[in-house]
Design a protein around this motif. Structure first.
Motif, PDB file in Angstrom:
ATOM      1  N   UNK A  49       0.832  -1.208   0.000  1.00  0.00           N
ATOM      2  CA  UNK A  49       0.000   0.000   0.000  1.00  0.00           C
ATOM      3  C   UNK A  49       0.864   1.255   0.000  1.00  0.00           C
ATOM      4  N   UNK A  50       1.976   1.240   0.729  1.00  0.00           N
ATOM      5  CA  UNK A  50       2.877   2.392   0.748  1.00  0.00           C
ATOM      6  C   UNK A  50       3.371   2.707  -0.662  1.00  0.00           C
ATOM      7  N   UNK A  51       3.833   1.700  -1.382  1.00  0.00           N
ATOM      8  CA  UNK A  51       4.361   1.936  -2.720  1.00  0.00           C
ATOM      9  C   UNK A  51       3.260   2.275  -3.719  1.00  0.00           C
ATOM     10  N   UNK A  52       2.058   1.742  -3.494  1.00  0.00           N
ATOM     11  CA  UNK A  52       0.943   2.048  -4.396  1.00  0.00           C
ATOM     12  C   UNK A  52       0.595   3.536  -4.380  1.00  0.00           C
ATOM     13  N   UNK A  53       0.747   4.172  -3.240  1.00  0.00           N
ATOM     14  CA  UNK A  53       0.425   5.599  -3.107  1.00  0.00           C
ATOM     15  C   UNK A  53       1.134   6.440  -4.166  1.00  0.00           C
ATOM     16  N   UNK A  54       2.355   6.056  -4.525  1.00  0.00           N
ATOM     17  CA  UNK A  54       3.138   6.833  -5.485  1.00  0.00           C
ATOM     18  C   UNK A  54       2.771   6.543  -6.944  1.00  0.00           C
ATOM     19  N   UNK A  55       1.808   5.665  -7.157  1.00  0.00           N
ATOM     20  CA  UNK A  55       1.389   5.330  -8.507  1.00  0.00           C
ATOM     21  C   UNK A  55      -0.018   5.824  -8.827  1.00  0.00           C
ATOM     22  N   UNK A  56      -0.711   6.338  -7.839  1.00  0.00           N
ATOM     23  CA  UNK A  56      -2.115   6.744  -7.992  1.00  0.00           C
ATOM     24  C   UNK A  56      -2.243   8.225  -7.667  1.00  0.00           C
ATOM     25  N   UNK A  57      -2.643   9.026  -8.659  1.00  0.00           N
ATOM     26  CA  UNK A  57      -2.730  10.473  -8.410  1.00  0.00           C
ATOM     27  C   UNK A  57      -3.764  10.817  -7.345  1.00  0.00           C
ATOM     28  N   UNK A  58      -4.849  10.068  -7.289  1.00  0.00           N
ATOM     29  CA  UNK A  58      -5.873  10.328  -6.273  1.00  0.00           C
ATOM     30  C   UNK A  58      -5.312  10.060  -4.878  1.00  0.00           C
ATOM     31  N   UNK A  59      -4.688   8.920  -4.700  1.00  0.00           N
ATOM     32  CA  UNK A  59      -4.116   8.570  -3.390  1.00  0.00           C
ATOM     33  C   UNK A  59      -3.015   9.555  -2.983  1.00  0.00           C
ATOM     34  N   UNK A  60      -2.130   9.831  -3.915  1.00  0.00           N
ATOM     35  CA  UNK A  60      -1.001  10.703  -3.620  1.00  0.00           C
ATOM     36  C   UNK A  60      -1.465  12.129  -3.291  1.00  0.00           C
ATOM     37  N   UNK A  61      -2.561  12.562  -3.903  1.00  0.00           N
ATOM     38  CA  UNK A  61      -3.059  13.916  -3.639  1.00  0.00           C
ATOM     39  C   UNK A  61      -3.454  14.098  -2.178  1.00  0.00           C
ATOM     40  N   UNK A  62      -3.844  13.035  -1.503  1.00  0.00           N
ATOM     41  CA  UNK A  62      -4.167  13.135  -0.074  1.00  0.00           C
ATOM     42  C   UNK A  62      -2.931  13.517   0.740  1.00  0.00           C
ATOM     43  N   UNK A  63      -1.802  12.898   0.410  1.00  0.00           N
ATOM     44  CA  UNK A  63      -0.569  13.184   1.158  1.00  0.00           C
ATOM     45  C   UNK A  63      -0.011  14.564   0.831  1.00  0.00           C
ATOM     46  N   UNK A  64      -0.128  14.951  -0.416  1.00  0.00           N
ATOM     47  CA  UNK A  64       0.303  16.299  -0.798  1.00  0.00           C
ATOM     48  C   UNK A  64      -0.577  17.331  -0.083  1.00  0.00           C
ATOM     49  N   UNK A  65      -1.859  17.050   0.021  1.00  0.00           N
ATOM     50  CA  UNK A  65      -2.780  17.950   0.720  1.00  0.00           C
ATOM     51  C   UNK A  65      -2.410  18.062   2.196  1.00  0.00           C
TER      52      UNK A  65
END
Length: 126
Positions: A49-65
């Motif tokens: 799941x950790x590595x998947x975050x960097x492949x999905x713009x929707x998921x990654x946008x949560x961390x950037x937010x």
């Protein structure tokens, strides 16, 4: 607490930009491919799941937010933790609308380039 709503739309722009760039653009291709591989082959669920975050713009946008909220202290409606929570979900949503619009524009541009190349090829063959 009076916060102009346009901040919501302005702050969502860098979120969308960073999330899209990391998860879609060529400059991060090698890192993204590494993350895709690890998201499929890692032994533990947490690592996948950790590595998947960097492949999905929707998921990654949560961390950037989350990072942007930490940096800017931006809140919506309420001056306490509820304002952060509302701002968090609102920013993620607006950023993802921006990314969807950008994706539609890119697809249209690619279609237009393909059509132009096809027409040019047909003209040369005549």
């Amino acid at each position: 607490m009076e916060t102009p709503i346009y901040y919501l739309f302005v702050l969502a722009l860098p979120i969308a930009c960073v999330a899209w760039t990391v998860t879609k653009e060529e400059i991060f291709k090698e890192a993204r491919e590494f993350c895709v591989d690890r998201s499929k082959t890692a032994h533990s669920l947490i690592k996948r799941k950790f590595f998947y975050v960097f492949t999905c713009e929707y998921c990654f946008s949560h961390y950037v937010t989350l990072l942007l909220l930490f940096i800017t202290n931006f809140k919506l409606i309420y001056p306490d933790w509820r304002g952060y929570l509302i701002a968090f979900f609102a920013l993620v949503w607006i950023a993802n609308v921006y990314m969807s619009i950008y994706n539609i524009i890119r697809i249209d541009l690619k279609k237009e380039k393909i059509r132009a190349a096809k027409e040019e090829s047909e003209l040369k063959n005549e």
